[in-house]
Design a protein around this motif. Structure first.
Motif, PDB file in Angstrom:
ATOM      1  N   UNK A 128      -0.445   7.856  -3.025  1.00 10.50           N
ATOM      2  CA  UNK A 128       0.655   7.516  -2.108  1.00 10.50           C
ATOM      3  C   UNK A 128       0.122   7.025  -0.771  1.00 10.50           C
ATOM      4  N   UNK A 129      -0.955   7.661  -0.321  1.00  9.15           N
ATOM      5  CA  UNK A 129      -1.565   7.236   0.947  1.00  9.15           C
ATOM      6  C   UNK A 129      -2.121   5.815   0.823  1.00  9.15           C
ATOM      7  N   UNK A 130      -2.812   5.526  -0.281  1.00  9.26           N
ATOM      8  CA  UNK A 130      -3.381   4.179  -0.492  1.00  9.26           C
ATOM      9  C   UNK A 130      -2.273   3.136  -0.530  1.00  9.26           C
ATOM     10  N   UNK A 131      -1.179   3.472  -1.260  1.00 13.59           N
ATOM     11  CA  UNK A 131      -0.088   2.503  -1.375  1.00 13.59           C
ATOM     12  C   UNK A 131       0.559   2.241  -0.014  1.00 13.59           C
ATOM     13  N   UNK A 132       0.759   3.301   0.748  1.00 14.50           N
ATOM     14  CA  UNK A 132       1.366   3.130   2.076  1.00 14.50           C
ATOM     15  C   UNK A 132       0.444   2.338   2.990  1.00 14.50           C
ATOM     16  N   UNK A 133      -0.861   2.639   2.950  1.00 14.29           N
ATOM     17  CA  UNK A 133      -1.806   1.891   3.800  1.00 14.29           C
ATOM     18  C   UNK A 133      -1.853   0.428   3.387  1.00 14.29           C
ATOM     19  N   UNK A 134      -1.786   0.154   2.077  1.00  6.56           N
ATOM     20  CA  UNK A 134      -1.781  -1.234   1.621  1.00  6.56           C
ATOM     21  C   UNK A 134      -0.559  -1.982   2.095  1.00  6.56           C
ATOM     22  N   UNK A 135       0.590  -1.316   2.104  1.00  4.96           N
ATOM     23  CA  UNK A 135       1.804  -1.979   2.599  1.00  4.96           C
ATOM     24  C   UNK A 135       1.692  -2.312   4.076  1.00  4.96           C
ATOM     25  N   UNK A 136       1.127  -1.403   4.877  1.00  6.86           N
ATOM     26  CA  UNK A 136       0.963  -1.656   6.310  1.00  6.86           C
ATOM     27  C   UNK A 136      -0.002  -2.807   6.556  1.00  6.86           C
ATOM     28  N   UNK A 137      -1.116  -2.835   5.821  1.00  2.54           N
ATOM     29  CA  UNK A 137      -2.066  -3.932   5.998  1.00  2.54           C
ATOM     30  C   UNK A 137      -1.466  -5.254   5.554  1.00  2.54           C
ATOM     31  N   UNK A 138      -0.655  -5.240   4.487  1.00  2.00           N
ATOM     32  CA  UNK A 138      -0.060  -6.460   3.990  1.00  2.00           C
ATOM     33  C   UNK A 138       0.896  -7.096   4.965  1.00  2.00           C
ATOM     34  N   UNK A 139       1.514  -6.277   5.812  1.00  2.39           N
ATOM     35  CA  UNK A 139       2.452  -6.836   6.799  1.00  2.39           C
ATOM     36  C   UNK A 139       1.741  -7.619   7.896  1.00  2.39           C
TER      37      UNK A 139
END
Length: 532
Positions: A327-338
């Motif tokens: 969940x942490x990886x997915x959330x961090x990936x979403x933030x970086x993608x923005x």
């Protein structure tokens, strides 16, 4: 009841001996030379009549016993003792008393009394008999050349000693008989218990004699052997199963285990072949041997189930530990993608998002399989529920091109299951058919048929028209994480089996003779009688 039977048997024995003794005495006193053998004194004719009367009474005892009169053995015993006492006293009175030829009769009377009356009643009779003998002696009936009282002082203690010894022997014999009956009952109960244990063992048991005949078997052994002509008569092992007879000849050592393939069966045997683990055990100091039979395929299946259970627990623990960092990886990936503007980088973040979602789906599936929700079962009318479910599931893009034919369903067919879990079962099975059941012409077709398997079970069959499943795949098709699809999770069919198990059902799979795969779902039936 057994004690009363023993009393009647004792009466028969004593009456038979009494008749024999009375008949011998009656014959002796009537012999031509009886005067030289037995000194009858001046009452010879009367004594002959008394001995004949004693023999007749003894015969009457046997007739009364034959008629079971009186109905209570105790009453019959008292009649015998009382009548015998009177006859013995008369014979003593007219036969010379304690010095006469009939002086042995009171001793025999005491022995029979101890056996018939036993305990305190016998001793009461002893003192009564002694009192009668002393009274008869003092009245002068016992004439002798020796002083009557001197003889009486020896005779009376001898009678008491005989009475005590006879009573002790009777008590010991009765105690021994009771102990023997108790041991016999224990042996019978133990044999019955052993029979019950053997009949309910989950291992096949054959008991063989020296001629290799089966003298005892249990249902598991009879099923595994495949022989259909079982009777209570011992049957030769080579008639039941030639392969087992051959193994028995080849086994060099006792307590050895061999693998036997049941092949080459004759017309009296079932058609299906099996592989058995057979163990031969010799029984020490016994003419019998044991053959223990176990289904090798069932043993392998249980071992596989144990391994899968351990693997499932391990996978659940790993999945639980993976879920939080994922969940942490997915959330961090979403933030970086923005914050990324270049198309190439955004494509990489889309791949990252898609794969993390896939991993999360696998994790959730593993946790759901390891900790399944309890079933909230209710009555489901398949006539209305199943077509509505199929229409709902075909809204899925993967299932939209599939032709699903639901055969006619009887209005009385209703299953007892959790609707949500049963919906997931059909969803997984249809998705499996969409992936692996595509026909050669690229069409997807599934037929669903519902019938009553028996009074309490409803069977739903789901058949596709694809290429079928290879044998090595079929053996592992319900294993968790087993899949032939590189992007599959291998959890769909294992979750189907687990969901059905929770609902009291099961599932089988086999290739259809005309092509495709056939899944058979067995579910508990909700009967109209239960509802009313």
């Amino acid at each position: 009841m057994p004690e009363m039977v023993g009393d009647w048997r004792r009466l028969w024995g004593i009456s038979a001996y009494r008749l024999l003794i009375a008949a011998v005495i009656a014959i002796l006193v009537r012999l031509p030379a009886s005067e030289t053998i037995i000194d009858l004194g001046g009452h010879a004719e009367l004594l002959r009549v008394l001995t004949l009367l004693a023999a007749t009474v003894s015969l009457g005892y046997l007739l009364a016993l034959l008629l079971r009169w009186p109905t209570q053995p105790r009453h019959h015993a008292w009649i015998q003792v009382s009548t015998d006492t009177l006859l013995v006293l008369l014979l003593l009175h007219f036969g010379g008393g304690v010095s006469g030829p009939f002086s042995i009769l009171p001793f025999l009377l005491l022995v029979s009394t101890a056996s018939l009356l036993r305990g305190k009643s016998a001793f009461v009779f002893v003192w009564i008999l002694l009192a009668l003998l002393v009274s008869e002696s003092l009245l002068g009936g016992m004439t002798s050349v020796h002083p009557p009282l001197g003889q009486l002082f020896i005779y009376v203690p001898a009678l008491v000693a005989v009475a005590v010894l006879a009573d002790s022997l009777v008590i010991s014999l009765e105690r021994g008989n009771r102990l023997a009956l108790q041991r016999d009952a224990e042996v019978v109960n133990l044999n019955a218990l052993n029979q019950e244990i053997v009949q309910h063992m989950d291992v096949g048991v054959f008991v063989l004699d020296r001629q290799n005949r089966i003298v005892l078997s249990n249902p598991v052994a009879r099923t595994l052997s495949g022989y259909r002509l079982w009777t209570s008569v011992p049957v030769a092992l080579d008639m039941v199963q030639p392969s087992l007879a051959t193994m028995l000849q080849q086994a060099a050592h006792n307590d050895s285990e061999m693998v036997v393939t049941l092949s080459g069966r004759d017309s009296t045997l079932q058609d299906s072949a099996q592989t058995l683990l057979v163990r031969k055990i010799a029984l020490p100091h016994s003419p019998y041997r044991l053959l223990l039979l176990r289904d090798a395929s069932a043993l392998r299946a249980r071992e596989r189930e144990a391994r899968l259970a351990a693997l499932g627990r391990l996978a659940a623990n790993i999945a639980h530990e993976i879920r939080n960092p994922l969940s942490v990886i997915r959330h961090a990936g979403n933030l970086l993608g923005e914050s990324v503007e270049t198309p190439g980088s955004r494509h990489l973040f889309e791949i990252l998002e898609r794969e993390t979602v896939r991993i999360n789906t696998i994790v959730e599936s593993v946790l759901e399989m390891a900790r399944p929700s309890p079933a909230h079962s209710e009555a489901i009318a398949l006539l209305s529920w199943l077509p509505a479910l199929i229409a709902e599931l075909q809204a899925d893009p993967l299932l939209a091109p599939m032709t699903i034919v639901v055969r006619e369903i009887s209005p009385q067919l209703r299953v007892y299951a959790d609707p949500a879990q049963l919906r997931q079962v059909f969803w997984n099975l249809l998705h499996n058919s969409a992936q692996y059941g595509v026909a050669e012409d690229a069409t997807m077709r599934v037929e669903i048929e519902t019938v009553r398997a028996d009074k309490e079970i409803i069977m739903v069959t789901l058949r596709d028209f694809g290429p079928g499943v290879k044998l090595e795949v079929m053996e592992r098709i319900f294993e968790p994480f087993f899949t032939t699809n590189s992007r599959g999770t291998g959890l769909g069919l294992s979750m189907v089996r687990e969901s059905l198990r929770i609902n009291g059902g099961r599932i089988d799979c086999e290739n259809h003779p005309q092509g495709g795969v056939l899944f058979r779902i067995f579910l508990p039936c909700w009967c109209l009688e239960t509802e009313e």
